[in-house]
Design a protein around this motif. Structure first.
Motif, PDB file in Angstrom:
ATOM      1  N   SER A  58       0.845  -1.187   0.000  1.00  0.00           N
ATOM      2  CA  SER A  58       0.000   0.000   0.000  1.00  0.00           C
ATOM      3  C   SER A  58       0.882   1.239   0.000  1.00  0.00           C
ATOM      4  O   SER A  58       2.049   1.194   0.389  1.00  0.00           O
ATOM      5  CB  SER A  58      -0.900   0.022   1.232  1.00  0.00           C
ATOM      6  OG  SER A  58      -1.809  -1.046   1.189  1.00  0.00           O
ATOM      7  N   THR A  59       0.331   2.318  -0.402  1.00  0.00           N
ATOM      8  CA  THR A  59       1.100   3.560  -0.443  1.00  0.00           C
ATOM      9  C   THR A  59       0.849   4.386   0.811  1.00  0.00           C
ATOM     10  O   THR A  59      -0.175   4.249   1.469  1.00  0.00           O
ATOM     11  CB  THR A  59       0.709   4.409  -1.668  1.00  0.00           C
ATOM     12  OG1 THR A  59      -0.686   4.712  -1.576  1.00  0.00           O
ATOM     13  CG2 THR A  59       1.000   3.680  -2.948  1.00  0.00           C
ATOM     14  N   VAL A  60       1.797   5.234   1.121  1.00  0.00           N
ATOM     15  CA  VAL A  60       1.659   6.208   2.194  1.00  0.00           C
ATOM     16  C   VAL A  60       1.834   7.572   1.542  1.00  0.00           C
ATOM     17  O   VAL A  60       2.862   7.848   0.935  1.00  0.00           O
ATOM     18  CB  VAL A  60       2.726   6.006   3.294  1.00  0.00           C
ATOM     19  CG1 VAL A  60       2.624   7.098   4.342  1.00  0.00           C
ATOM     20  CG2 VAL A  60       2.589   4.636   3.915  1.00  0.00           C
ATOM     21  N   ARG A  63       1.882  11.117   4.907  1.00  0.00           N
ATOM     22  CA  ARG A  63       1.933  10.424   6.189  1.00  0.00           C
ATOM     23  C   ARG A  63       0.590   9.809   6.595  1.00  0.00           C
ATOM     24  O   ARG A  63       0.281   9.651   7.764  1.00  0.00           O
ATOM     25  CB  ARG A  63       2.486  11.320   7.284  1.00  0.00           C
ATOM     26  CG  ARG A  63       3.901  11.816   6.962  1.00  0.00           C
ATOM     27  CD  ARG A  63       4.530  12.599   8.086  1.00  0.00           C
ATOM     28  NE  ARG A  63       4.829  11.790   9.248  1.00  0.00           N
ATOM     29  CZ  ARG A  63       5.905  11.025   9.404  1.00  0.00           C
ATOM     30  NH1 ARG A  63       6.792  10.955   8.456  1.00  0.00           N
ATOM     31  NH2 ARG A  63       6.099  10.354  10.513  1.00  0.00           N
ATOM     32  N   LEU A  64      -0.225   9.428   5.575  1.00  0.00           N
ATOM     33  CA  LEU A  64      -1.503   8.771   5.820  1.00  0.00           C
ATOM     34  C   LEU A  64      -1.572   7.484   5.008  1.00  0.00           C
ATOM     35  O   LEU A  64      -1.118   7.434   3.857  1.00  0.00           O
ATOM     36  CB  LEU A  64      -2.671   9.666   5.404  1.00  0.00           C
ATOM     37  CG  LEU A  64      -2.850  10.971   6.179  1.00  0.00           C
ATOM     38  CD1 LEU A  64      -3.964  11.792   5.562  1.00  0.00           C
ATOM     39  CD2 LEU A  64      -3.159  10.683   7.644  1.00  0.00           C
ATOM     40  N   LEU A  65      -2.162   6.442   5.611  1.00  0.00           N
ATOM     41  CA  LEU A  65      -2.429   5.208   4.892  1.00  0.00           C
ATOM     42  C   LEU A  65      -3.639   5.426   3.983  1.00  0.00           C
ATOM     43  O   LEU A  65      -4.374   6.406   4.159  1.00  0.00           O
ATOM     44  CB  LEU A  65      -2.701   4.080   5.891  1.00  0.00           C
ATOM     45  CG  LEU A  65      -1.520   3.718   6.802  1.00  0.00           C
ATOM     46  CD1 LEU A  65      -1.955   2.721   7.856  1.00  0.00           C
ATOM     47  CD2 LEU A  65      -0.380   3.169   5.986  1.00  0.00           C
ATOM     48  N   THR A  69      -5.711   6.518   8.057  1.00  0.00           N
ATOM     49  CA  THR A  69      -5.035   6.323   9.337  1.00  0.00           C
ATOM     50  C   THR A  69      -3.644   6.949   9.275  1.00  0.00           C
ATOM     51  O   THR A  69      -2.917   6.740   8.309  1.00  0.00           O
ATOM     52  CB  THR A  69      -4.894   4.818   9.642  1.00  0.00           C
ATOM     53  OG1 THR A  69      -6.180   4.217   9.603  1.00  0.00           O
ATOM     54  CG2 THR A  69      -4.256   4.594  11.000  1.00  0.00           C
ATOM     55  N   PRO A  70      -3.259   7.720  10.306  1.00  0.00           N
ATOM     56  CA  PRO A  70      -1.915   8.311  10.309  1.00  0.00           C
ATOM     57  C   PRO A  70      -0.831   7.238  10.317  1.00  0.00           C
ATOM     58  O   PRO A  70      -0.960   6.214  10.977  1.00  0.00           O
ATOM     59  CB  PRO A  70      -1.873   9.113  11.610  1.00  0.00           C
ATOM     60  CG  PRO A  70      -3.291   9.299  12.013  1.00  0.00           C
ATOM     61  CD  PRO A  70      -4.039   8.122  11.469  1.00  0.00           C
ATOM     62  N   TYR A  71       0.234   7.484   9.579  1.00  0.00           N
ATOM     63  CA  TYR A  71       1.387   6.589   9.531  1.00  0.00           C
ATOM     64  C   TYR A  71       2.585   7.402   9.968  1.00  0.00           C
ATOM     65  O   TYR A  71       3.076   8.244   9.223  1.00  0.00           O
ATOM     66  CB  TYR A  71       1.583   6.050   8.120  1.00  0.00           C
ATOM     67  CG  TYR A  71       2.710   5.049   8.013  1.00  0.00           C
ATOM     68  CD1 TYR A  71       2.498   3.720   8.321  1.00  0.00           C
ATOM     69  CD2 TYR A  71       3.985   5.437   7.603  1.00  0.00           C
ATOM     70  CE1 TYR A  71       3.519   2.787   8.234  1.00  0.00           C
ATOM     71  CE2 TYR A  71       5.009   4.506   7.513  1.00  0.00           C
ATOM     72  CZ  TYR A  71       4.772   3.196   7.824  1.00  0.00           C
ATOM     73  OH  TYR A  71       5.791   2.274   7.727  1.00  0.00           O
ATOM     74  N   ASP A  72       3.054   7.185  11.221  1.00  0.00           N
ATOM     75  CA  ASP A  72       4.130   8.017  11.729  1.00  0.00           C
ATOM     76  C   ASP A  72       5.395   7.253  12.080  1.00  0.00           C
ATOM     77  O   ASP A  72       6.259   7.764  12.773  1.00  0.00           O
ATOM     78  CB  ASP A  72       3.653   8.836  12.927  1.00  0.00           C
ATOM     79  CG  ASP A  72       2.938   7.989  13.969  1.00  0.00           C
ATOM     80  OD1 ASP A  72       2.889   6.758  13.820  1.00  0.00           O
ATOM     81  OD2 ASP A  72       2.419   8.575  14.927  1.00  0.00           O
ATOM     82  N   TRP A  73       5.550   6.019  11.591  1.00  0.00           N
ATOM     83  CA  TRP A  73       6.777   5.270  11.793  1.00  0.00           C
ATOM     84  C   TRP A  73       7.846   5.795  10.848  1.00  0.00           C
ATOM     85  O   TRP A  73       7.582   6.088   9.696  1.00  0.00           O
ATOM     86  CB  TRP A  73       6.550   3.792  11.536  1.00  0.00           C
ATOM     87  CG  TRP A  73       7.769   2.961  11.795  1.00  0.00           C
ATOM     88  CD1 TRP A  73       8.111   2.386  12.970  1.00  0.00           C
ATOM     89  CD2 TRP A  73       8.806   2.617  10.867  1.00  0.00           C
ATOM     90  NE1 TRP A  73       9.301   1.712  12.846  1.00  0.00           N
ATOM     91  CE2 TRP A  73       9.749   1.835  11.554  1.00  0.00           C
ATOM     92  CE3 TRP A  73       9.043   2.909   9.536  1.00  0.00           C
ATOM     93  CZ2 TRP A  73      10.896   1.332  10.956  1.00  0.00           C
ATOM     94  CZ3 TRP A  73      10.180   2.408   8.936  1.00  0.00           C
ATOM     95  CH2 TRP A  73      11.094   1.624   9.653  1.00  0.00           C
ATOM     96  N   THR A  74       9.073   5.934  11.354  1.00  0.00           N
ATOM     97  CA  THR A  74      10.179   6.349  10.492  1.00  0.00           C
ATOM     98  C   THR A  74      11.408   5.515  10.829  1.00  0.00           C
ATOM     99  O   THR A  74      11.480   4.889  11.885  1.00  0.00           O
ATOM    100  CB  THR A  74      10.557   7.831  10.675  1.00  0.00           C
ATOM    101  OG1 THR A  74      11.091   7.994  11.982  1.00  0.00           O
ATOM    102  CG2 THR A  74       9.380   8.753  10.469  1.00  0.00           C
TER     103      THR A  74
END
Length: 91
Positions: A58-60, A63-65, A69-74
């Protein structure tokens, strides 16, 4: 056939056993049994329709899926570990 266990029966002689989608636990036990029997290159492959998410990556974006949903892993620390807050007590 949604789950398949592969292994080498003898050098250069591949073998496989198919399992139905609801038989993951028996397939894992079968893998363990093959390994304990001394078989090499035992692996499990699955194409389960009920798996989490669609197949593929899936793409981000921003910073959102895709579902919002927020995606904040780095991986900004690049293996050096997370930065410690100042005054953490380590010298």
């Amino acid at each position: 056939m949604s789950i398949v266990v592969y292994w080498l029966e003898a050098p250069g002689m591949p073998a496989m056993q198919a399992f139905e989608p609801g038989q993951l636990v028996p397939a894992l036990q079968f893998c363990e049994d093959r390994r304990r029997a001394g078989k090499r290159h035992v692996s499990l492959s699955s194409e389960l329709a009920e798996s989490v998410g669609r197949a593929g990556v899936s793409t981000v974006q921003a910073r959102l899926l895709p579902d919002g949903t927020p995606y904040d892993w780095t991986k900004s620390h690049r293996g050096a570990g997370p930065e410690r807050p100042s005054g953490s007590g380590d010298a």
